[in-house]
Enzyme design. Structure first.
Site, short mmCIF file in Angstrom:
data_model
loop_
_atom_site.label_atom_id
_atom_site.label_comp_id
_atom_site.label_asym_id
_atom_site.label_seq_id
_atom_site.Cartn_x
_atom_site.Cartn_y
_atom_site.Cartn_z
N HIS A 176 -6.09 3.69 -1.77
CA HIS A 176 -5.00 2.86 -2.29
C HIS A 176 -4.01 3.72 -3.08
CE1 HIS A 176 -8.39 -0.23 -2.23
NE2 HIS A 176 -7.50 -0.80 -1.47
N VAL A 184 -7.65 8.15 3.97
CA VAL A 184 -8.17 9.06 2.95
C VAL A 184 -9.70 9.00 2.98
CG1 VAL A 184 -8.21 9.56 0.48
CG2 VAL A 184 -6.12 8.67 1.54
N MET A 226 -3.87 3.62 7.68
CA MET A 226 -4.33 3.71 9.07
C MET A 226 -5.83 3.46 9.17
SD MET A 226 -1.97 6.83 10.46
CE MET A 226 -2.49 6.66 12.16
N MET A 280 -6.39 -5.72 -1.76
CA MET A 280 -7.36 -6.70 -2.26
C MET A 280 -8.06 -6.18 -3.52
SD MET A 280 -8.82 -8.75 0.99
CE MET A 280 -10.11 -7.61 1.47
P1 AMP Z 1 -7.61 -3.38 1.10
O1 AMP Z 1 -7.57 -3.48 -0.39
O2 AMP Z 1 -8.92 -2.87 1.63
O3 AMP Z 1 -7.10 -4.62 1.78
O4 AMP Z 1 -6.59 -2.24 1.49
C1 AMP Z 1 -5.24 -2.28 1.06
C2 AMP Z 1 -4.46 -1.22 1.80
O5 AMP Z 1 -5.02 0.06 1.55
C3 AMP Z 1 -4.51 -1.43 3.33
O6 AMP Z 1 -3.24 -1.12 3.88
C4 AMP Z 1 -5.55 -0.44 3.76
O7 AMP Z 1 -5.38 0.02 5.09
C5 AMP Z 1 -5.30 0.69 2.78
N1 AMP Z 1 -6.50 1.52 2.67
C6 AMP Z 1 -7.76 1.12 2.36
N2 AMP Z 1 -8.61 2.17 2.43
C7 AMP Z 1 -7.87 3.25 2.78
C8 AMP Z 1 -8.17 4.62 3.01
N3 AMP Z 1 -9.41 5.11 2.90
N4 AMP Z 1 -7.16 5.44 3.36
C9 AMP Z 1 -5.89 4.97 3.50
N5 AMP Z 1 -5.56 3.69 3.29
C10 AMP Z 1 -6.52 2.83 2.93
#
Ligand code: AMP
Length: 282
Positions: free
Chosen positions: A37, A177, A149, A30
């Site tokens: 990311h 992370v 995760m 997003m």
């Molecule tokens: P989002 O933009 O928040 O929808 O996240 C996009 C992808 O990045 C999703 O698969 C999330 O699980 C992953 N993601 C977001 N934050 C983290 C993090 N701190 N560590 C690992 N993956 C993440």
């Protein structure tokens, strides 16, 4: 790197890539990218010929009282990060492009796996997630798709979706992370003041506390949850849930055993933050 905003153009690119036998690694996001990311992107970069990152704040997965309008957005900054990490294509469609009717009449939905953790408190959320992920998979046709995760329930439900619906894509799970403080990286951390950011570190500490209780022999899930909730409330967080569920079924456990997820959602000021740890308990 090429920025693509229409489904037609993305489809043409995918068609050509498939014809030349290239493998496609896909990272759906997003936007408002951070090091979490970037880790997904780096992993995709090492495992595929071509990397596609989508940036789309999906209105379908937000509840009416949630932060769709205020969710942080910065396509220019995100594009620069993607470029730095060797992304080939950024797919950033508008909401009109993804939902020309304003919504959809056909959804991908889930049962059982959304009964606990976030699903319990965000009705319709995972239906919105699955529907957009299915649309994106149909457009990008990835060989591998990368999920964090950090959003463990989302990851588990997407694994079940591709399995139940026979989608030929490999789902790759990437560990959470964290900042040095232990706070899981999240686009929503931008909502936090300096002070709140410090308070938010209690979330990961509460998960460590649960881990230690389990390591010390505690197997009563509600005893663990009560202690951790008390700790979080004491430092000023409003806890939405603190749960121990089975990794496969995502059902609540009375007795902690096997592969489990300890998951938490808590409000720090107006920011709702989530985190979890996965444990193997003998
Ligand atoms: P989002 O933009 O928040 O929808 O996240 C996009 C992808 O990045 C999703 O698969 C999330 O699980 C992953 N993601 C977001 N934050 C983290 C993090 N701190 N560590 C690992 N993956 C993440």
């Amino acid at each position: 790197m090429r920025l693509i905003t229409t489904i037609e153009e993305m489809r043409e690119v995918v068609h050509d890539l498939k014809k030349s036998g290239k493998t496609i690694g896909f990272v759906p996001t997003m936007g408002y990218l951070h090091a979490g990311h970037a880790t997904l992107i780096d992993r995709a970069r090492t495992e595929n010929d071509v990397v596609v990152v989508s940036i789309f704040v999906n209105p379908l997965q937000f509840g009416p009282q949630e932060d769709y309008a205020s969710y942080p957005r910065d396509l220019e900054r995100d594009s620069a990060i993607c470029q730095e990490h060797g992304v080939d294509f950024v797919f950033a469609p508008s909401s009109n492009v993804m939902y020309p009717k304003g919504t959809v009449d056909v959804f991908v939905d889930v049962r059982r796996l959304d009964q606990n953790l976030c699903g319990r408190f965000r009705p319709g959320h995972f239906r919105g997630v699955l529907t957009v992920v299915m649309k994106l998979f149909n457009i990008v046709q990835p060989d591998r798709a990368y999920f964090g995760m950090k959003d463990i329930q989302q990851l588990r439900i997407i694994e079940e979706m591709v399995n139940d619906l026979n989608w030929p894509v490999q789902i790759v799970a990437v560990p959470t992370v964290r900042e040095d403080s232990g706070l899981a990286m999240s686009s929503r951390n931008t909502y936090l003041s300096e002070e709140e950011r410090k308070t938010a570190t209690a979330i990961y500490q509460s998960l460590q506390m649960a881990r230690q209780l389990i390591e010390a022999g505690e197997r009563d899930a509600s005893a663990i949850c009560d202690k951790c909730i008390e700790f979080l409330e004491r430092v000023g967080l409003r806890v939405q849930y603190f749960q121990v569920v089975d990794y496969d079924s995502l059902q609540l456990l009375r007795t902690v055993s096997g592969k489990v997820i300890v998951g938490v959602a808590a409000f720090v000021g107006k920011a709702r933050l989530i985190d979890n740890v996965v444990l193997e308990v003998s």
